[in-house]
Write an enzyme that holds these catalytic residues in place. Structure first.
Site, PDB file in Angstrom:
ATOM      1  N   LEU A   8       0.820  -1.215   0.000  1.00  0.00           N
ATOM      2  CA  LEU A   8       0.000   0.000   0.000  1.00  0.00           C
ATOM      3  C   LEU A   8       0.856   1.268   0.000  1.00  0.00           C
ATOM      4  O   LEU A   8       1.936   1.296   0.580  1.00  0.00           O
ATOM      5  CB  LEU A   8      -0.919  -0.003   1.228  1.00  0.00           C
ATOM      6  CG  LEU A   8      -1.873  -1.191   1.335  1.00  0.00           C
ATOM      7  CD1 LEU A   8      -2.758  -1.057   2.569  1.00  0.00           C
ATOM      8  CD2 LEU A   8      -2.741  -1.344   0.089  1.00  0.00           C
ATOM      9  N   GLN A  48      -8.612   0.034 -16.498  1.00  0.00           N
ATOM     10  CA  GLN A  48      -9.173  -0.901 -15.506  1.00  0.00           C
ATOM     11  C   GLN A  48     -10.493  -0.357 -14.946  1.00  0.00           C
ATOM     12  O   GLN A  48     -11.480  -1.077 -14.819  1.00  0.00           O
ATOM     13  CB  GLN A  48      -8.166  -1.121 -14.381  1.00  0.00           C
ATOM     14  CG  GLN A  48      -8.734  -1.847 -13.173  1.00  0.00           C
ATOM     15  CD  GLN A  48      -7.678  -2.227 -12.169  1.00  0.00           C
ATOM     16  OE1 GLN A  48      -6.982  -3.209 -12.354  1.00  0.00           O
ATOM     17  NE2 GLN A  48      -7.526  -1.478 -11.108  1.00  0.00           N
ATOM     18  N   GLU A  59       0.380   5.903  -0.662  1.00  0.00           N
ATOM     19  CA  GLU A  59      -0.513   7.045  -0.432  1.00  0.00           C
ATOM     20  C   GLU A  59      -1.727   7.010  -1.382  1.00  0.00           C
ATOM     21  O   GLU A  59      -2.807   7.454  -1.009  1.00  0.00           O
ATOM     22  CB  GLU A  59       0.300   8.334  -0.594  1.00  0.00           C
ATOM     23  CG  GLU A  59      -0.363   9.592  -0.104  1.00  0.00           C
ATOM     24  CD  GLU A  59      -0.936   9.512   1.313  1.00  0.00           C
ATOM     25  OE1 GLU A  59      -2.055  10.018   1.499  1.00  0.00           O
ATOM     26  OE2 GLU A  59      -0.285   8.951   2.211  1.00  0.00           O
ATOM     27  N   GLY A  60      -1.541   6.482  -2.582  1.00  0.00           N
ATOM     28  CA  GLY A  60      -2.667   6.364  -3.520  1.00  0.00           C
ATOM     29  C   GLY A  60      -3.763   5.475  -2.931  1.00  0.00           C
ATOM     30  O   GLY A  60      -4.946   5.828  -2.936  1.00  0.00           O
ATOM     31  N   HIS A  61      -3.342   4.306  -2.408  1.00  0.00           N
ATOM     32  CA  HIS A  61      -4.336   3.420  -1.772  1.00  0.00           C
ATOM     33  C   HIS A  61      -4.967   4.105  -0.563  1.00  0.00           C
ATOM     34  O   HIS A  61      -6.166   3.991  -0.324  1.00  0.00           O
ATOM     35  CB  HIS A  61      -3.658   2.134  -1.284  1.00  0.00           C
ATOM     36  CG  HIS A  61      -3.076   1.294  -2.367  1.00  0.00           C
ATOM     37  ND1 HIS A  61      -1.732   1.007  -2.453  1.00  0.00           N
ATOM     38  CD2 HIS A  61      -3.670   0.671  -3.416  1.00  0.00           C
ATOM     39  CE1 HIS A  61      -1.515   0.246  -3.506  1.00  0.00           C
ATOM     40  NE2 HIS A  61      -2.664   0.032  -4.112  1.00  0.00           N
TER      41      HIS A  61
END
Ligand code: PAF
Length: 260
Positions: free
Chosen positions: A10, A130, A12-14
């Site tokens: 994981l 996606q 920062e995006g997650h």
């Protein structure tokens, strides 16, 4: 209830997906599963970063209620033989360069949706194809949840956050921001009136040439709604790039939206 599907490692995006999920849902589930079915035989399944201990700590810190990290055997028992495939939208971009990738993604995402029964699932716009493919699957198969898109989170130098960034060599990492620089230059070009796909792609290739450790996988301009290639930049388009840093075997993707 919210599901944030991830392959772990994981960043920062997650965490931004988790934060978005946290404000809109009573319960937040994160799945961390490196899905073998979405990797091709010559891809980086073995080398994909994994650190479940760190993921657990980050999830605890972010107020996640449940971290679901099944094994491959649990997800794909012997005799597994059912697949979910979205046609058309998967023909270009990563679909063309990674045969079977989206079949693996759609199959695992369907399984995760069935296992967790979320009301909402959160996906990053960095993986634009996606996101489009999963949204279409949900619509086409009448899945009873909402797909929530979340903006790409970037490092200070513009590099889109990705678990794969950790695998770049220091020299590759220094060159990687040219991907976003190239996309930003392309967007500026469109904003100043350029409509020629050839001209925009050329401008991207010129900036990407600065990153001589990377090899361009694709530079494409597609319609944002159906990911079909365009011949002139018109309406809402996505400019998408994939670059392969061969030294570390790290493939980076990024995209930017333009309206013309
Ligand atoms: O974006 C990812 O990390 C993966 O493709 C996903 C959606 C978790 C499916 O394995």
């Amino acid at each position: 209830m919210a599901l944030v599907p991830t392959m772990g490692a994981l960043h920062e995006g997650h965490l931004s997906l988790i934060r978005a999920a946290r404000v809109e849902n009573d319960v937040v589930v994160v799945s961390a599963f490196v899905n073998p079915m979405q990797f091709g035989p010559r891809e980086d399944l073995e080398r994909y970063p994994r650190d479940l201990g760190r993921d657990r700590r980050l999830c605890e810190g972010a107020g996640v209620d449940l971290l679901f990290s099944p094994t491959a055997e649990e997800m794909y028992p012997r005799g597994f033989s059912t697949w979910v495939e979205v046609e058309g939208l998967t023909d270009g971009l990563c679909g063309r360069h990674r045969p079977g990738h989206f079949r693996g993604v759609c199959t695992v995402v369907t399984k995760l949706f069935n296992i967790c029964s979320p009301d909402r699932a959160y996906f990053g716009e960095k993986d634009a194809q996606q996101l489009a493919v999963v949204a279409r699957m949900v619509r086409d198969l009448d899945m009873r949840l909402a797909i929530v898109p979340c903006p790409t989170v970037r490092e200070a130098d513009g590099l889109a956050m990705s678990s794969r960034n950790a695998r770049l060599t220091p020299e590759e990492r220094a060159q990687a921001p040219s991907v976003y620089r190239a996309l930003s230059a392309a967007k500026k070009l469109v904003e100043t009136g350029e409509r020629s796909v050839v001209a925009v792609r050329d401008a991207i290739r010129t900036v990407l040439a600065e990153a001589d450790l990377g090899e361009i996988d694709y530079v494409e301009i597609v319609r944002a709604d159906d990911m079909a290639q365009v011949s002139v930049v018109e309406g809402s388009c996505l400019i998408a790039v994939a670059v392969n840093f061969g030294g570390s075997g790290t493939r980076l993707i990024d995209n930017i939206r333009v309206s013309a």
